[in-house]
Enzyme design. Structure first.
Site, mmCIF file in Angstrom:
data_model
loop_
_atom_site.group_PDB
_atom_site.id
_atom_site.type_symbol
_atom_site.label_atom_id
_atom_site.label_comp_id
_atom_site.label_asym_id
_atom_site.label_seq_id
_atom_site.Cartn_x
_atom_site.Cartn_y
_atom_site.Cartn_z
ATOM 1 N N CYS A 16 -30.025 -30.827 -41.296
ATOM 2 C CA CYS A 16 -30.148 -32.015 -42.119
ATOM 3 C C CYS A 16 -28.811 -32.457 -42.676
ATOM 4 C CB CYS A 16 -31.096 -31.720 -43.276
ATOM 5 S SG CYS A 16 -32.670 -31.102 -42.705
ATOM 6 N N GLY A 43 -29.693 -35.567 -38.506
ATOM 7 C CA GLY A 43 -31.153 -35.557 -38.560
ATOM 8 C C GLY A 43 -31.715 -36.946 -38.383
ATOM 9 N N ASN A 117 -30.119 -29.005 -47.168
ATOM 10 C CA ASN A 117 -29.756 -28.752 -45.766
ATOM 11 C C ASN A 117 -29.643 -27.247 -45.594
ATOM 12 O OD1 ASN A 117 -26.557 -28.984 -44.008
ATOM 13 N ND2 ASN A 117 -28.568 -28.558 -43.194
ATOM 14 N N GLY A 118 -30.421 -26.698 -44.674
ATOM 15 C CA GLY A 118 -30.307 -25.263 -44.416
ATOM 16 C C GLY A 118 -31.657 -24.636 -44.193
ATOM 17 N N CYS A 252 -20.753 -21.794 -40.282
ATOM 18 C CA CYS A 252 -21.390 -21.901 -38.956
ATOM 19 C C CYS A 252 -20.407 -22.478 -37.943
ATOM 20 C CB CYS A 252 -22.613 -22.808 -39.067
ATOM 21 S SG CYS A 252 -23.313 -23.222 -37.464
ATOM 22 N N TYR A 258 -20.818 -28.454 -32.009
ATOM 23 C CA TYR A 258 -21.790 -29.504 -31.691
ATOM 24 C C TYR A 258 -22.233 -30.382 -32.867
ATOM 25 C CZ TYR A 258 -26.253 -31.688 -30.570
ATOM 26 O OH TYR A 258 -27.263 -32.599 -30.411
ATOM 27 N N ASP A 361 -19.703 -29.586 -21.016
ATOM 28 C CA ASP A 361 -20.721 -29.816 -22.055
ATOM 29 C C ASP A 361 -20.485 -28.802 -23.167
ATOM 30 O OD1 ASP A 361 -22.773 -30.946 -23.438
ATOM 31 O OD2 ASP A 361 -24.368 -30.343 -22.079
HETATM 32 P P1 AMP Z 1 -30.442 -27.327 -22.910
HETATM 33 O O1 AMP Z 1 -30.718 -28.536 -22.093
HETATM 34 O O2 AMP Z 1 -31.699 -26.757 -23.508
HETATM 35 O O3 AMP Z 1 -29.631 -26.289 -22.196
HETATM 36 O O4 AMP Z 1 -29.579 -27.794 -24.159
HETATM 37 C C1 AMP Z 1 -28.195 -28.049 -24.029
HETATM 38 C C2 AMP Z 1 -27.895 -29.479 -24.349
HETATM 39 O O5 AMP Z 1 -28.411 -29.751 -25.656
HETATM 40 C C3 AMP Z 1 -26.415 -29.786 -24.412
HETATM 41 O O6 AMP Z 1 -26.199 -31.011 -23.739
HETATM 42 C C4 AMP Z 1 -26.075 -29.926 -25.877
HETATM 43 O O7 AMP Z 1 -25.146 -30.963 -26.132
HETATM 44 C C5 AMP Z 1 -27.397 -30.253 -26.495
HETATM 45 N N1 AMP Z 1 -27.577 -29.586 -27.783
HETATM 46 C C6 AMP Z 1 -26.982 -28.486 -28.271
HETATM 47 N N2 AMP Z 1 -27.430 -28.206 -29.512
HETATM 48 C C7 AMP Z 1 -28.352 -29.163 -29.789
HETATM 49 C C8 AMP Z 1 -29.170 -29.437 -30.909
HETATM 50 N N3 AMP Z 1 -29.097 -28.695 -31.992
HETATM 51 N N4 AMP Z 1 -30.010 -30.509 -30.840
HETATM 52 C C9 AMP Z 1 -30.085 -31.283 -29.741
HETATM 53 N N5 AMP Z 1 -29.322 -31.083 -28.646
HETATM 54 C C10 AMP Z 1 -28.464 -30.035 -28.671
#
Ligand code: AMP
Length: 479
Positions: A16, A43, A117-118, A252, A258, A361
């Site tokens: 959040c 969020g 947030n948390g 974190c 990300y 990525d």
């Molecule tokens: P996945 O497809 O399950 O392997 O998720 C990896 C992808 O999700 C990558 O493109 C990341 O940029 C993205 N990602 C990583 N963390 C999050 C998050 N907390 N919420 C949404 N997307 C995420």
């Protein structure tokens, strides 16, 4: 069912964003709206703003993006002085109107509104014992435990009540709280999530999850809220007190990988610089050669530019993201999931055809996105696809504010790097090493960060298994 393609159950989500403003003369409601807009990446499920004019307090909350919730009208009060705001992605409790924040409660000492947030790791224990004593809960979120503890505290002042309560909870929290005449910010003793303070030229004080929330209202950065610190802003200015000191910090690292916006600076470390460095180190570690470096937009882009800079291989915007897919995007049937990905991301064929592509990525969680992207690039004529990930393999769940506690869903929990490469169909795959990652945050003490999702070194002693295994721990029949 309406669902955002990036918020399927089990997928990692952002946590959040919290915000707060104290101002004698500026429009705190509009400023909070702008601040939440800047924090929208943290969020997208719901948003809310609470206001006070010094006597009355009110809250407006709703499901959706900030501009959807406040589409028709911003909350307003004559002589509004203080506001707190929240954008939510559910980490505990379902995505329901009842679970939106800020929470507003009346108690014997007055009224408070709070944004959190948390994730608290002992919320279930506390809630259970409060329920045994007859306390009624109106939401299924862990944050409600904090307001109940504040209301029940025997301490005299609101600051003391809050500190008393925070000593009872464990886990991860950044809070913005307002009373009728004070804006209060608090950060947990280990400093998992970011929280900073700014001030405008007009003298208004701002507390925001990230510095991008200060920039948007023209507030200058003053400082970060320290772990274990309670900052109180009232008519006499800013006062600081510590309810905990000397605990080992555990910021974190995923905020830098990300979560946070690249234009934010957290605890003195620029997010952009950290991500760029991740790309540079990835280039050195992997030694990958190719014709072109590309990214999964937007979160992989800064690291990809770092990779290109270090390797001398040109960066190209080879995947185009449709930026207009809102959270109300309708997820098609299982059969049409490929269409959904193509709607969100589409390759530029002329940049990909016949090329050996290095694709960057930020993370692989379940391997779904990478698998689809490799396939998409091959369909567009890529000669080879070398996948580079700017974080180590995520093999362990996070209990401090990220929505996944199901270890078996994490691909790296059950597969080796070679097996993951095979699963996603790439020609080669490299994950940034943990040692390499630690070098990317030179402004911080790398040992003061939390890497538990990579190495299971949970910073909170009993943190590995918080009471309750699921985000639905407070929803009977759902766990
Ligand atoms: P996945 O497809 O399950 O392997 O998720 C990896 C992808 O999700 C990558 O493109 C990341 O940029 C993205 N990602 C990583 N963390 C999050 C998050 N907390 N919420 C949404 N997307 C995420």
């Amino acid at each position: 069912m309406y669902e955002n393609g990036y918020s399927q159950k089990g997928k990692w989500k952002e946590e959040c964003g919290v915000y707060g403003i104290y101002s004698e003369m500026e429009d705190v409601s509009s400023m909070t709206y702008l601040g939440l807009y800047a924090l929208q990446h943290r969020g997208q499920e719901s948003a809310g703003i609470a206001l006070t004019d010094g006597a009355w307090m009110d809250v407006t909350r709703g499901m959706g993006l900030v501009n959807e919730v406040f589409r028709h009208q911003l909350p307003h009060m004559e002589n509004q002085r203080i506001a707190v705001g929240h954008v939510r992605y559910s980490t505990t409790g379902s995505s329901l109107l009842a679970n939106t924040q800020p929470l507003l409660v009346n108690y014997a000492g007055g009224r408070i509104a709070m944004a959190h947030n948390g994730n608290l790791t002992n919320a279930a224990e506390i809630r259970h014992s409060l329920e045994q004593e007859g306390t009624i809960f109106q939401t299924s979120i862990d944050s409600e435990v904090i307001v109940n503890l504040i209301a029940r505290s025997r301490k005299e002042t609101v600051e003391e009540r809050i500190m008393d309560s925070l000593l009872k909870v464990k886990g991860c929290y950044c809070l913005t709280i307002m009373t009728e005449d004070k804006l209060i910010g608090a950060r947990d003793p280990q400093g998992f999530r970011p929280l900073c303070i700014g001030k405008t030229e007009e003298g208004s004080w701002v507390i925001s999850s990230e510095t991008c929330g200060l920039d948007v209202v023209g507030a200058a950065f003053v400082r970060d809220v320290e772990p274990g610190e309670l900052v109180v802003i009232d008519k006499d200015g800013l006062h600081s007190r510590f309810f905990a000191k000397g605990e080992k910090r555990a910021g974190c690292i995923f905020e830098y990988i990300y979560f946070a916006r690249p234009d934010s600076v957290i605890d003195g470390q620029s997010v952009h610089e950290a991500r760029f460095e991740m790309g540079r180190i990835l280039a050195r570690e992997s030694g990958f050669q190719g014709d072109v470096v590309m990214s999964v937009p937007d979160s992989g882009t800064t690291a990809a530019t770092g990779f290109a800079y270090e390797s001398g291989i040109p960066f190209a915007e080879g995947l185009i993201k449709n930026r207009y897919i809102g959270r109300t995007f309708i997820q098609p049937t299982q059969k049409k999931r490929d269409t959904a990905v193509r709607l969100k991301l589409n390759p530029v064929r002329s940049l990909v055809d016949g090329k050996s592509v290095i694709m960057v990525d930020d993370s692989i969680v379940r391997g779904t996105t990478s698998g689809k992207i490799v396939k998409m690039l091959r369909n567009a004529g890529a000669k080879a696809v070398h996948m580079c990930v700017s974080s180590p393999p995520i093999g362990f769940p996070c209990y401090y504010g990220i929505d996944t506690s199901i270890r078996k869903e994490l691909i790296a929990a059950t597969k080796s790097v070679e097996e993951i490469r095979e699963y996603i169909g790439a020609d080669s795959l490299h994950f940034l090493s943990l040692e390499g990652l630690k070098q990317c945050v030179p402004k911080l003490n790398a040992d003061d960060m939390c890497y538990a999702c990579f190495n299971s070194a949970y910073p909170i002693a009993d943190g590995e298994k918080p009471a309750g295994d699921s985000k639905y721990v407070f929803e009977r029949g759902k766990c």
